[in-house]
Design a protein around this motif. Structure first.
Motif, mmCIF file in Angstrom:
data_model
loop_
_atom_site.group_PDB
_atom_site.id
_atom_site.type_symbol
_atom_site.label_atom_id
_atom_site.label_comp_id
_atom_site.label_asym_id
_atom_site.label_seq_id
_atom_site.Cartn_x
_atom_site.Cartn_y
_atom_site.Cartn_z
ATOM 1 N N LYS A 123 0.947 -1.104 -0.006
ATOM 2 C CA LYS A 123 -0.256 0.030 -0.010
ATOM 3 C C LYS A 123 0.906 1.199 -0.015
ATOM 4 C CE LYS A 123 -4.379 -1.493 0.533
ATOM 5 N NZ LYS A 123 -5.494 -0.898 -0.311
ATOM 6 N N ALA A 124 1.882 1.018 0.695
ATOM 7 C CA ALA A 124 2.684 2.325 0.987
ATOM 8 C C ALA A 124 3.472 2.697 -0.213
ATOM 9 C CB ALA A 124 3.952 2.212 2.221
ATOM 10 N N ILE A 125 3.812 1.811 -1.132
ATOM 11 C CA ILE A 125 4.553 2.050 -2.309
ATOM 12 C C ILE A 125 3.578 2.449 -3.376
ATOM 13 C CG2 ILE A 125 6.323 0.614 -1.632
ATOM 14 C CD1 ILE A 125 5.444 -1.622 -3.778
ATOM 15 N N ILE A 211 6.569 -15.023 -4.490
ATOM 16 C CA ILE A 211 7.037 -15.363 -3.417
ATOM 17 C C ILE A 211 7.870 -14.388 -2.516
ATOM 18 C CG2 ILE A 211 7.658 -17.425 -1.747
ATOM 19 C CD1 ILE A 211 5.403 -18.023 -3.817
ATOM 20 N N ILE A 212 7.369 -13.576 -1.684
ATOM 21 C CA ILE A 212 8.066 -12.686 -1.043
ATOM 22 C C ILE A 212 8.568 -12.871 0.192
ATOM 23 C CG2 ILE A 212 7.878 -10.166 0.010
ATOM 24 C CD1 ILE A 212 5.193 -10.001 -1.620
ATOM 25 N N ILE A 231 10.565 -12.504 -4.525
ATOM 26 C CA ILE A 231 10.686 -11.100 -4.604
ATOM 27 C C ILE A 231 11.082 -10.654 -3.200
ATOM 28 C CG2 ILE A 231 9.327 -8.958 -4.504
ATOM 29 C CD1 ILE A 231 9.846 -10.073 -7.329
ATOM 30 N N SER A 232 12.622 -10.353 -3.424
ATOM 31 C CA SER A 232 13.055 -9.756 -2.009
ATOM 32 C C SER A 232 12.238 -8.482 -1.245
ATOM 33 C CB SER A 232 14.353 -9.294 -2.304
ATOM 34 O OG SER A 232 14.877 -8.658 -1.088
ATOM 35 N N ILE A 233 12.168 -8.221 -0.188
ATOM 36 C CA ILE A 233 11.594 -7.497 0.594
ATOM 37 C C ILE A 233 12.448 -6.195 0.499
ATOM 38 C CG2 ILE A 233 12.417 -7.847 2.927
ATOM 39 C CD1 ILE A 233 8.720 -6.889 2.444
ATOM 40 N N TYR A 234 13.858 -6.310 0.458
ATOM 41 C CA TYR A 234 14.692 -5.291 0.321
ATOM 42 C C TYR A 234 14.400 -4.446 -0.868
ATOM 43 C CZ TYR A 234 17.168 -8.129 3.897
ATOM 44 O OH TYR A 234 17.393 -8.937 4.982
ATOM 45 N N ASP A 235 13.871 -5.273 -2.049
ATOM 46 C CA ASP A 235 13.852 -4.572 -3.240
ATOM 47 C C ASP A 235 12.392 -3.809 -3.348
ATOM 48 O OD1 ASP A 235 16.100 -5.393 -4.513
ATOM 49 O OD2 ASP A 235 15.228 -7.144 -5.141
ATOM 50 N N LEU A 236 11.524 -4.108 -2.555
ATOM 51 C CA LEU A 236 10.224 -3.553 -2.283
ATOM 52 C C LEU A 236 10.568 -2.279 -1.614
ATOM 53 C CD1 LEU A 236 7.665 -6.218 -1.640
ATOM 54 C CD2 LEU A 236 8.173 -5.041 -3.814
ATOM 55 N N CYS A 237 11.216 -2.363 -0.561
ATOM 56 C CA CYS A 237 11.720 -1.252 0.101
ATOM 57 C C CYS A 237 12.670 -0.131 -0.435
ATOM 58 C CB CYS A 237 12.522 -1.512 1.529
ATOM 59 S SG CYS A 237 11.873 -2.265 2.573
ATOM 60 N N GLU A 238 13.422 -0.570 -1.456
ATOM 61 C CA GLU A 238 14.247 0.193 -2.618
ATOM 62 C C GLU A 238 12.890 1.160 -3.281
ATOM 63 O OE1 GLU A 238 17.530 1.422 -2.922
ATOM 64 O OE2 GLU A 238 17.533 0.503 -0.719
ATOM 65 N N ILE A 239 12.101 0.370 -3.890
ATOM 66 C CA ILE A 239 10.975 1.153 -4.650
ATOM 67 C C ILE A 239 10.308 2.239 -3.869
ATOM 68 C CG2 ILE A 239 8.676 0.926 -5.583
ATOM 69 C CD1 ILE A 239 9.733 -1.958 -6.521
ATOM 70 N N TYR A 240 10.064 1.876 -2.499
ATOM 71 C CA TYR A 240 9.411 2.981 -1.572
ATOM 72 C C TYR A 240 10.528 4.254 -1.650
ATOM 73 C CZ TYR A 240 7.649 5.298 2.617
ATOM 74 O OH TYR A 240 7.306 6.312 3.443
ATOM 75 N N LYS A 253 5.909 4.430 -13.767
ATOM 76 C CA LYS A 253 7.185 3.989 -13.412
ATOM 77 C C LYS A 253 7.194 3.129 -12.274
ATOM 78 C CE LYS A 253 9.926 8.068 -14.360
ATOM 79 N NZ LYS A 253 10.784 9.450 -13.411
ATOM 80 N N LEU A 254 6.057 3.080 -11.510
ATOM 81 C CA LEU A 254 5.748 2.065 -10.432
ATOM 82 C C LEU A 254 5.487 0.712 -11.227
ATOM 83 C CD1 LEU A 254 5.508 0.941 -7.554
ATOM 84 C CD2 LEU A 254 3.150 1.938 -7.731
ATOM 85 N N VAL A 255 4.571 0.795 -12.052
ATOM 86 C CA VAL A 255 4.403 -0.615 -12.904
ATOM 87 C C VAL A 255 5.312 -1.072 -13.643
ATOM 88 C CG1 VAL A 255 2.992 -1.699 -14.683
ATOM 89 C CG2 VAL A 255 1.907 0.139 -13.207
ATOM 90 N N ASN A 256 6.101 -0.304 -14.180
ATOM 91 C CA ASN A 256 7.362 -0.962 -14.685
ATOM 92 C C ASN A 256 8.345 -1.500 -13.776
ATOM 93 O OD1 ASN A 256 9.109 -0.589 -17.325
ATOM 94 N ND2 ASN A 256 10.378 0.289 -15.918
ATOM 95 N N ASP A 257 8.630 -0.682 -12.826
ATOM 96 C CA ASP A 257 9.413 -1.391 -11.561
ATOM 97 C C ASP A 257 8.977 -2.805 -11.055
ATOM 98 O OD1 ASP A 257 11.524 0.669 -11.623
ATOM 99 O OD2 ASP A 257 10.626 1.737 -10.044
ATOM 100 N N LEU A 258 7.678 -2.954 -11.067
ATOM 101 C CA LEU A 258 7.161 -4.068 -10.376
ATOM 102 C C LEU A 258 7.064 -5.244 -11.497
ATOM 103 C CD1 LEU A 258 3.984 -2.729 -8.745
ATOM 104 C CD2 LEU A 258 5.923 -3.424 -7.459
ATOM 105 N N ILE A 259 6.925 -4.929 -12.841
ATOM 106 C CA ILE A 259 6.989 -5.988 -13.713
ATOM 107 C C ILE A 259 8.214 -6.328 -13.850
ATOM 108 C CG2 ILE A 259 6.876 -6.333 -16.355
ATOM 109 C CD1 ILE A 259 4.239 -4.484 -16.153
ATOM 110 N N PHE A 260 9.225 -5.507 -13.965
ATOM 111 C CA PHE A 260 10.596 -6.129 -14.173
ATOM 112 C C PHE A 260 11.392 -6.424 -12.850
ATOM 113 C CE2 PHE A 260 9.623 -3.761 -18.014
ATOM 114 C CZ PHE A 260 9.645 -4.661 -18.974
ATOM 115 N N ILE A 261 11.040 -6.187 -11.697
ATOM 116 C CA ILE A 261 11.672 -6.732 -10.447
ATOM 117 C C ILE A 261 12.178 -8.248 -10.456
ATOM 118 C CG2 ILE A 261 9.666 -7.303 -9.123
ATOM 119 C CD1 ILE A 261 11.201 -5.908 -6.538
ATOM 120 N N GLY A 262 13.198 -8.524 -10.128
ATOM 121 C CA GLY A 262 13.611 -9.764 -10.330
ATOM 122 C C GLY A 262 14.369 -10.410 -11.489
ATOM 123 N N LYS A 263 14.352 -9.554 -12.504
ATOM 124 C CA LYS A 263 14.976 -9.875 -13.921
ATOM 125 C C LYS A 263 16.389 -9.986 -13.860
ATOM 126 C CE LYS A 263 11.158 -9.394 -17.176
ATOM 127 N NZ LYS A 263 11.428 -10.349 -18.071
#
Length: 263
Positions: A123-125, A211-212, A231-240, A253-263
């Motif tokens: 929610k926060a991101i 799987i977070i 998905i690393s919780i650390y990477d979600l914190c980095e998005i925030y 930009k948020l959608v793009n980051d979420l789609i490509f996270i972990g690539k």
């Protein structure tokens, strides 16, 4: 010398390592410090605004750093310092407070609390359409689901490092639910503690299973047009953090980051 902790950061690749800055009392640069300069105290014993004594070092380049840092534990001083922080805080310090607060999710070791905190972090991101599944009879089921623009994600949270073996059947179930249906119906938690059914259309969506964890983000498989990722919780914190620091950061930009996270 005596001043206050201005900012505090945990190293992304090492939970036990941290660094930060002590507020300068003049117009010069703040004082940089590392964990070793704090007698290797755990980060849980340190907080922004804490009053400290230290030995200051100034370089000709203008860089400053602190060593031999000690916490000043006077209750009266702490109250006065807290008031001073409130009166003097700037935008960069405010962002540091917010980022430090979000980063504390990395310290959570209770599975249920980790699950609840992931929901809050999403929610926060900026993922507003995030739904937390009802925990009753939840064994073998996902923890939640979110949808943003054309991305639909069913997610599960775990603190286990070797989750792939014991979650294999669950992951297959998640894939089947996303790939074989035009819509998804589930029970979601309400603010009053009750549950309510929710139906989401999946047609035309890019579908992923997350799987977070506290591990590293990576793609695990791609089956029937459903990507499965850790998905690393650390990477979600980095998005925030990125969202706070980039004034142009928007939904695209948020959608793009979420789609490509972990690539």
């Amino acid at each position: 010398m005596i001043s206050q902790i201005k900012s505090l950061y945990r190293d992304k690749n090492n939970e036990d390592y941290y660094y930060g800055f002590i507020r300068a009392l003049d117009e010069g640069n703040d004082y940089y410090f590392k964990k070793k300069d704090f007698d290797n105290l755990p980060i849980e014993d340190i907080s922004i605004g804490m009053r400290v004594s230290f030995t200051n070092h100034d370089k000709e380049s203008g860089q400053r750093f602190a060593t031999e840092i000690k916490i000043i534990k006077s209750d009266a001083d702490s109250i006065n310092d807290s008031n001073a922080i409130v009166n003097k805080i700037g935008v960069e310090e405010y962002k540091s407070y917010l980022i430090d607060s979000i980063n504390k999710i990395k310290l959570i070791n209770d599975p249920s609390e980790f699950e609840d905190s992931v929901f809050i972090l999403l929610k926060a991101i900026g993922v507003n359409k995030t739904f937390q599944f009802d925990r009753i009879n939840q064994a073998g089921k996902a923890d939640g689901f979110f949808i943003i623009e054309n991305l639909a994600v069913m997610y599960d949270c775990t603190l286990q490092g070797n989750f792939e073996s014991f979650k294999e059947e669950q992951i297959e179930n998640y894939i089947n639910k996303l790939s074989q249906k035009a819509q998804l119906t589930f029970n979601t938690k309400k603010i009053d503690g009750g549950i309510t059914p929710k139906t989401i259309q999946l047609t035309g969506k890019s579908k992923q299973v997350w799987i977070i964890t506290k591990g590293e983000s990576k793609e695990l498989s791609d089956f029937d047009n459903v990507k499965v990722k850790e998905i690393s919780i650390y990477d979600l914190c980095e998005i925030y953090k990125k969202r706070l620091n980039d004034i142009t950061y928007d939904n695209e930009k948020l959608v793009n980051d979420l789609i490509f996270i972990g690539k």
